[in-house]
Every structure is written in structure tokens, then in C-alpha cells.
Design a protein around this motif. Structure first.
Motif, short mmCIF file in Angstrom:
data_model
loop_
_atom_site.label_atom_id
_atom_site.label_comp_id
_atom_site.label_asym_id
_atom_site.label_seq_id
_atom_site.Cartn_x
_atom_site.Cartn_y
_atom_site.Cartn_z
N GLU A 160 -9.80 4.75 -8.51
CA GLU A 160 -9.00 4.66 -9.73
C GLU A 160 -8.06 3.45 -9.76
O GLU A 160 -7.37 3.22 -10.75
CB GLU A 160 -8.19 5.95 -9.92
CG GLU A 160 -7.00 6.11 -8.98
CD GLU A 160 -7.36 6.63 -7.60
OE1 GLU A 160 -6.44 7.05 -6.87
OE2 GLU A 160 -8.55 6.62 -7.24
N ILE A 161 -8.02 2.66 -8.67
CA ILE A 161 -7.12 1.49 -8.63
C ILE A 161 -7.97 0.23 -8.47
O ILE A 161 -8.47 -0.04 -7.37
CB ILE A 161 -6.11 1.61 -7.48
CG1 ILE A 161 -5.22 2.85 -7.68
CG2 ILE A 161 -5.25 0.35 -7.39
CD1 ILE A 161 -4.20 3.06 -6.60
N ILE A 167 2.11 1.55 -3.61
CA ILE A 167 1.00 2.03 -4.45
C ILE A 167 0.81 3.53 -4.27
O ILE A 167 0.63 4.28 -5.24
CB ILE A 167 -0.28 1.25 -4.12
CG1 ILE A 167 -0.19 -0.18 -4.67
CG2 ILE A 167 -1.52 1.95 -4.67
CD1 ILE A 167 -1.27 -1.10 -4.18
N GLU A 168 0.88 4.00 -3.03
CA GLU A 168 0.69 5.43 -2.76
C GLU A 168 1.78 6.26 -3.45
O GLU A 168 1.52 7.36 -3.95
CB GLU A 168 0.69 5.67 -1.25
CG GLU A 168 0.21 7.05 -0.84
CD GLU A 168 -1.21 7.35 -1.28
OE1 GLU A 168 -1.47 8.51 -1.66
OE2 GLU A 168 -2.06 6.42 -1.28
N CYS A 175 1.75 6.23 -12.43
CA CYS A 175 1.50 4.92 -13.04
C CYS A 175 0.03 4.54 -12.89
O CYS A 175 -0.66 4.98 -11.97
CB CYS A 175 2.36 3.84 -12.38
SG CYS A 175 4.14 4.18 -12.40
N ASP A 176 -0.45 3.70 -13.82
CA ASP A 176 -1.76 3.08 -13.68
C ASP A 176 -1.58 1.74 -12.98
O ASP A 176 -0.86 0.88 -13.49
CB ASP A 176 -2.41 2.88 -15.06
CG ASP A 176 -2.78 4.20 -15.71
OD1 ASP A 176 -3.04 5.17 -14.97
OD2 ASP A 176 -2.79 4.28 -16.95
N LEU A 177 -2.20 1.58 -11.84
CA LEU A 177 -1.95 0.43 -10.98
C LEU A 177 -3.16 -0.49 -10.89
O LEU A 177 -4.31 -0.03 -10.90
CB LEU A 177 -1.57 0.90 -9.58
CG LEU A 177 -0.38 1.88 -9.51
CD1 LEU A 177 -0.26 2.46 -8.11
CD2 LEU A 177 0.91 1.18 -9.92
N GLN A 196 0.82 -1.20 0.00
CA GLN A 196 0.00 0.00 0.00
C GLN A 196 0.86 1.27 0.00
O GLN A 196 0.50 2.27 -0.61
CB GLN A 196 -0.96 -0.04 1.18
CG GLN A 196 -2.02 -1.13 1.03
CD GLN A 196 -2.95 -1.25 2.21
OE1 GLN A 196 -3.16 -0.30 2.95
NE2 GLN A 196 -3.53 -2.44 2.40
N ARG A 207 1.09 5.99 -7.54
CA ARG A 207 -0.21 6.23 -8.16
C ARG A 207 -0.26 7.53 -8.96
O ARG A 207 -1.08 7.66 -9.87
CB ARG A 207 -1.31 6.20 -7.10
CG ARG A 207 -1.30 7.34 -6.11
CD ARG A 207 -2.21 7.04 -4.90
NE ARG A 207 -3.55 6.66 -5.32
CZ ARG A 207 -4.42 5.99 -4.56
NH1 ARG A 207 -4.06 5.63 -3.32
NH2 ARG A 207 -5.61 5.69 -4.99
#
Length: 312
Positions: free
Chosen positions: A46-47, A23-24, A30-32, A20, A27
Motif C-alpha cells: 500500500e506504500i 512511516i510505520e 495517512c497515505d504515504l 521507516q 501509515r
């Protein structure tokens, strides 16, 4: 970077605090897509987030649908989370499926999180262990075989399919807010077991620094195996003291005794198959990673220990 040419990344282990954090940090650029084999988590509209067994057909559907540019594999199940067989299925067979699909669908970038546990804890370990050292854990404990085999799989694909650009990160003890592994559980406890007569040197890296290390690795596609650890270390019992833990000695001889005590008392924070790591130092040399990726941890040991002491 426009929305259309942003890299698409699959991040595994999304239920974990480290994933996480990564990802933070990614984000914005990038498209995750997040996936975890244990539970589904909400990471924002959006994820997309999924809960899949990596060996099921639905997992392959993600590769068909999203056309990933890269994979950040943080989904290694910790030693204390599942039974040995379920852990083997998740870590080894699941990773094999992930690598197979990555090759099949033309993934260009893969990061695999491993652990310093693969080196094994023995009395004759060198003072600093570099990436060329043998992985001894498979011969020392059946409960750590899956960690070594996961790495062996990644290494096979690293050399067999160089176009995958695989980077393997062997991290030291990852600790800090939200971390639920064995070491973090010990540091956050009011009372923690120690082996009488032993206090091996240990390394700790803050979860935020580890997330930075993974992002640096994504931004600089360099194939190979790297230890990730700060340049300082501390004795285990001193770490407990600085975290405000009361130390509970456990007899260390004969060797079968502490393992028996850990089993009988069901000490999940002191699993019998990791007891050697509380007996012998396993200090990994992180200088190759620091040089290659210009990595410098921001969080000191004192800051880490203050967090655990202040949040007892």
C-alpha cells in the motif's frame, strides 16, 4: 478518517531506519509515498516506493501524480555516505528542488530534519545552545557546509513562503536499532577512538523517540526551528564505557595529528571533519520543542547504552 480524506505525505530518505519508523507510525492515518535517492525499499503493497535523484524530471512527476498535502524530508545524506560533491548535490541541490516543487504544487506542510552539527563545535560554545545561536559549522569545515546550506534553504522558504508551514528540526545524536550514522557506529564497536584528554558532554536520542517527535510535529503544524534533544547528557568516554567499548586514545595535539591519523587509518566512524565534536561539548536546548509539542522521550540513556552493550 475515511480513506478519501486521509492526508497524502511524501517521505524522503525511505531507505533509512528513521524514515521507516516514521512511516510505520503514520501509515494507519495517512497515505504515504516513499522516496530515496540512494536505493529503493519495499514498505508494503500500500506504500509506493521509488528511487529517484531529486533533480530528475521523474521526481516532479510524483508531485503531479499524488497531489501531496505534506512532505517529511528525512533524506539528508550523512557526512560519511558520499563524496563531498555528491553529498552537496543530494543535500543542497536536492533539497532546493524539493522546496521548489513543494511551492509549485501547493504543499501545505513541510518538515525538514536537520542536525545539531550546524552549530559547530568550538571551545566557547554556551552551556546550552538555543535555536537563536549562529550556525558556525560552515566556517569550520567544508565537509559540513551542505548541512548548513540545507538549513539555510529551508529557512529562506520558511520566511518567503509562509503558506508552506515549514518546521525545521535540529536533532542531537540519533541512535538505536537500525541507525547507521557515525555515532551509532562508534557505540556499536568493540573498540572506539577517543581524543586523549577530551571527553565532551553529548546528547543521545533513541530513534523511536525521534520518530515520535516527527509525528508530533506533523500533527501540530507549527512553523519555525526547533532543537530536539532530551534533558540529560553524558560524557562521550563514559557513554563508550557504558556501551562496553574499549577506548583507544588518539593524540590530540598538535591539532593536525588526529586528523592525519583519521585520514591515514580511514576511520569512517571517526571522520576528521567531526573531530571537534569529540573535543568540545555541543549541548542543545530542547525545551522549546518539548513545550510546544508536549514531547517527553520514553527511552532513557541507560536503555540506549544497554542496547549497544548487549548487541556487541
Amino acid at each position: 478518517m475515511t480513506k478519501t480524506n486521509r492526508p497524502k505525505i511524501l517521505v524522503t530518505g525511505a531507505a533509512g531506519a528513521l524514515a521507516q519508523q516514521v512511516i510505520e507510525k503514520l501509515r494507519g492515518t495517512c497515505d504515504l509515498v516513499a522516496v530515496d535517492s540512494r536505493e529503493q525499499v519495499y514498505l508494503g503493497d500500500e506504500i509506493p516506493s521509488y528511487c529517484f535523484d531529486f533533480n530528475k524530471r521523474a521526481f516532479e512527476d510524483l508531485f503531479r501524480r499524488f497531489h501531496f498535502d505534506g512532505v517529511i524530508h528525512l533524506g539528508r545524506v550523512q557526512s560519511s555516505e558520499l563524496s563531498r560533491m555528491r553529498r552537496y548535490n543530494a543535500n543542497v541541490l536536492g533539497t532546493q528542488k524539493l522546496l521548489e516543487l513543494s511551492h509549485k504544487y501547493g504543499i501545505k506542510r513541510i518538515i525538514v530534519l536537520s542536525t545539531y552539527h550546524v552549530y559547530g563545535a568550538v571551545a566557547y560554545n554556551p552551556a546550552l545552545i538555543d535555536e537563536s545561536a549562529p550556525l558556525k559549522s560552515a566556517g569550520l569545515s567544508a565537509d559540513l557546509v551542505d548541512s548548513v546550506e540545507l538549513e539555510n534553504l529551508a529557512n529562506i522558504y520558511l520566511w518567503r513562503y509562509p503558506e508552506l508551514h515549514i518546521t525545521i528540526l535540529r536533532a542531537c545524536n540519533i541512535v538505536g536499532p537500525g541507525v547507521r550514522n557515525t555515532m551509532s557506529t562508534l557505540l556499536s564497536s568493540k573498540r572506539a577512538p577517543v581524543l586523549a584528554g577530551f571527553s565532551p558532554m553529548m546528547q543521545f536520542i533513541h530513534i523511536d523517540d525521534m520518530a515520535d517527535a516527527i509525528v508530533l510535529t506533523w500533527n501540530k503544524p507549527t512553523k519555525g526551528v526547533f532543537n530536539v534533544a532530551p534533558h540529560d547528557w553524558v560524557a562521550y568516554q563514559q557513554a563508550l564505557k557504558l556501551c562496553g567499548c574499549t577506548r583507544i586514545p588518539i593524540a590530540s595535539i598538535p591539532p593536525v595529528l588526529p586528523k592525519t591519523i583519521a585520514r591515514i587509518l580511514n576511520l569512517r566512524s571517526f571522520p576528521h571533519y567531526l573531530l571537534a565534536f569529540f573535543k568540545y561539548p555541543v549541548i542543545i536546548d530542547g525545551r522549546n520543542f518539548a513545550r510546544e509539542f508536549n514531547f517527553n522521550p520514553k527511552h532513557s540513556l541507560q536503555e540506549i547504552f544497554n542496547y549497544y552493550r548487549d548487541n556487541k
